[in-house]
Design a protein around this motif. Sequence first.
Motif, PDB file in Angstrom:
ATOM      1  N   UNK A 264       0.952  -1.122   0.113  1.00 47.98           N
ATOM      2  CA  UNK A 264      -0.013  -0.059   0.035  1.00 47.98           C
ATOM      3  C   UNK A 264       0.785   1.430   0.058  1.00 47.98           C
ATOM      4  N   UNK A 265       2.064   1.079   0.656  1.00 47.13           N
ATOM      5  CA  UNK A 265       2.802   2.332   0.748  1.00 47.13           C
ATOM      6  C   UNK A 265       3.945   2.580  -0.189  1.00 47.13           C
ATOM      7  N   UNK A 266       3.934   1.515  -1.278  1.00 48.44           N
ATOM      8  CA  UNK A 266       4.901   1.334  -2.306  1.00 48.44           C
ATOM      9  C   UNK A 266       4.898   2.535  -3.283  1.00 48.44           C
ATOM     10  N   UNK A 267       6.100   3.293  -3.558  1.00 45.86           N
ATOM     11  CA  UNK A 267       5.926   4.243  -4.493  1.00 45.86           C
ATOM     12  C   UNK A 267       6.297   3.761  -5.976  1.00 45.86           C
ATOM     13  N   UNK A 268       5.467   3.742  -6.929  1.00 47.92           N
ATOM     14  CA  UNK A 268       5.718   3.102  -8.251  1.00 47.92           C
ATOM     15  C   UNK A 268       4.547   3.833  -9.180  1.00 47.92           C
ATOM     16  N   UNK A 269       5.033   3.221 -10.495  1.00 44.98           N
ATOM     17  CA  UNK A 269       4.153   3.749 -11.587  1.00 44.98           C
ATOM     18  C   UNK A 269       3.369   2.382 -12.009  1.00 44.98           C
ATOM     19  N   UNK A 270       2.056   2.597 -11.207  1.00 46.31           N
ATOM     20  CA  UNK A 270       1.365   1.235 -11.422  1.00 46.31           C
ATOM     21  C   UNK A 270       0.955   0.662 -12.627  1.00 46.31           C
ATOM     22  N   UNK A 271       0.719   1.964 -13.316  1.00 45.97           N
ATOM     23  CA  UNK A 271       0.130   1.347 -14.633  1.00 45.97           C
ATOM     24  C   UNK A 271       1.014   0.519 -15.784  1.00 45.97           C
ATOM     25  N   UNK A 272       2.267   0.608 -15.231  1.00 44.88           N
ATOM     26  CA  UNK A 272       3.218  -0.344 -16.025  1.00 44.88           C
ATOM     27  C   UNK A 272       3.584  -1.480 -15.286  1.00 44.88           C
ATOM     28  N   UNK A 273       3.073  -1.744 -13.795  1.00 42.27           N
ATOM     29  CA  UNK A 273       3.265  -2.821 -13.083  1.00 42.27           C
ATOM     30  C   UNK A 273       2.117  -3.720 -13.037  1.00 42.27           C
ATOM     31  N   UNK A 274       0.984  -3.210 -13.126  1.00 47.70           N
ATOM     32  CA  UNK A 274      -0.286  -4.149 -12.933  1.00 47.70           C
ATOM     33  C   UNK A 274      -0.798  -4.452 -14.269  1.00 47.70           C
ATOM     34  N   UNK A 275      -1.409  -5.518 -14.542  1.00 48.30           N
ATOM     35  CA  UNK A 275      -2.059  -5.924 -15.814  1.00 48.30           C
ATOM     36  C   UNK A 275      -3.198  -5.128 -15.905  1.00 48.30           C
TER      37      UNK A 275
END
Length: 630
Positions: free
Chosen positions: A533-544
């Motif tokens: 929940x607290x991870x900083x990331x570009x989630x659109x590139x990580x999640x399917x």
Amino acid sequence: MGFNWYNQKRPQQAFDRTIEIVYWEKRSLDRNSQMKQDRLRNATGNGGNGDPRIESKPPRWIGLKFWRIVRPYWTSKERWLALTLLAAIIGFVVVQVYISVMLNETSGRFFDALQNRNSTVFYQTISFTIFLLLFQLACQVLQTFCSQLLDARWRRWLTDHYTNRWLTHRAFYELRFRGRADNPDQRIAEDFQLLTAKTINLGVGFINMALTVVTFASVLWNISGTFSFSLGNMQVPIPGYMFWAALLYWLVGMFLGHAVGNPLIRLNHRQQGLEANFRFGLIRVREGAEGIALYGGEAQERSRSRQNLQAVYSNSLKLIYSNAKLQVFQNFIVDTPDILPFLAMAPRFFSGAMQLGDLMRIGNGFSLISHALSWLVNSYGGFAEWHATVDRLIEFSNELDQVNTSVSGFEMEDSADGSIRLEQAIVALPDGNPLIPSFNLRLRSGQSVLIKGISGSGKSTLFRVLAGLWPFGRGCLYRPELQQSLFLPQQPYIPIGTLRDALYFPSQSRLDEDIDLRAVLSKVGLEHLGDRLNDQAHWEQILSPGEQQRLAIAKAILLKPEWLFLDEATSAIDEEQEALVYKAMARLLPDTTIISIGHRQTLEQFHNRVILLEQNQSGIELADVIPGGS
């Protein structure tokens, strides 16, 4: 003279991507009227002062264009510090010009002392010259500091102001349907930096030029004496002839410089646009890397990038040739004045009518005036770039004005019975052609409605109309007075940051609800993300795509809206998971009215009303396949 700013630009989104909107709103006649007034005030750029109808007229003169862009800053609360910095800059320029006059006088005494072999005066002038040079250096440093500080503050304020206008009343969305103001991200991130830096640089240069000309004109006038020539039986005197010679030299140079440098304005404007297109194409490749790789489309993207690069290169060559011609002319204009005054005054000096110091004063004064006047010629390249930047920004500002003052064809009114109704509605395309002819639609609170239809029948466009995004068409949209709605598009928007922020976007996340967040994620099959929940990331590139859609459903469960609209929001999920999330929504959102848009037959079991958009001879029409009440 400005700072270098490096900004990572967000690319313009593709046409078919709907922005996810979560909004809490009170729709009423008063609020609708107030929003229109806000749009008009925002368009003036001055908090409501002035007539927006007058402001909407694009000015033609470059000075008025520039003032219209920067006026909000110079009428804002920051204007006092900005005016103080501007006054300091002008003051330092005045002091430096005065020091130049004193240095010119000192140089005359210096050469007179050499000619007369007067060592006392020689050493005195050397000491005084060193003092003047040190004082001039201090003024230059302080002027540069104030200029850079004004540049930084001015650029920051203008960028924030126009970014706010771009993100107000969904102007960023509507600009996608207009073809004039391309690459708004580039205009905001780069053009304002160029505007402020070039304005200060050119402004300081112009003030320095004007003061130098006025100050040293008297020097030339008094020292050069009177030149007389015979005209028939008359002797024609020309007092201060070296001043007139410098002025004539500049006028000829200015006329020729304009003829040589004028094409740079158009070429610079085109270069900025081509550079932005080339960068945007590369960003598109980066963001669509997986799709391009799967399609094997590297060759096509490489060809497209080469075409964009070739356009940049071809225009660059034209710029190089034009700059080369201007550079040759500028060098000639700058170097020639260093010789002319000595040639003109040599007879008087060698005849003994003039001291060496006076000759040097005249030579320095003529050179300083000529160089000051030739600043206009030498700055033509910078002026051309500044002119092109102003043109691009006024074009952007005009487009924002039109968007912010435009009124949607769909009128928003209160719904007394709590339902959502579209009456006498026509949904059109941006070119004005009707997509869905005249129809009426009523959605009751508590219903679960599925809207189906063939691809291209206007389902997603109807979704945008209900969201208040689509301005093309006409009709009346009735909505409840107090309404909390959530619209989930097929491709969710997930901001870069923590997963917690993504779940609460656009609201502020809360740190005391980790247990609830993990429980919600598990309800949609995303329990493996509970510890991130607290991870900083570009989630659109990580999640399917399927995980992104389930994350959007988790947002809906978390926010518990009264109305939930889903546009193909489960299309990337298999039927088993789709059934899981719809059952979770039915169980956890008992008070939410769900309106779905989709193709799958399996979706019908989760809705008690099905509306079909079908094609007939008169166009697309809405028909209740499973009525479920009207």
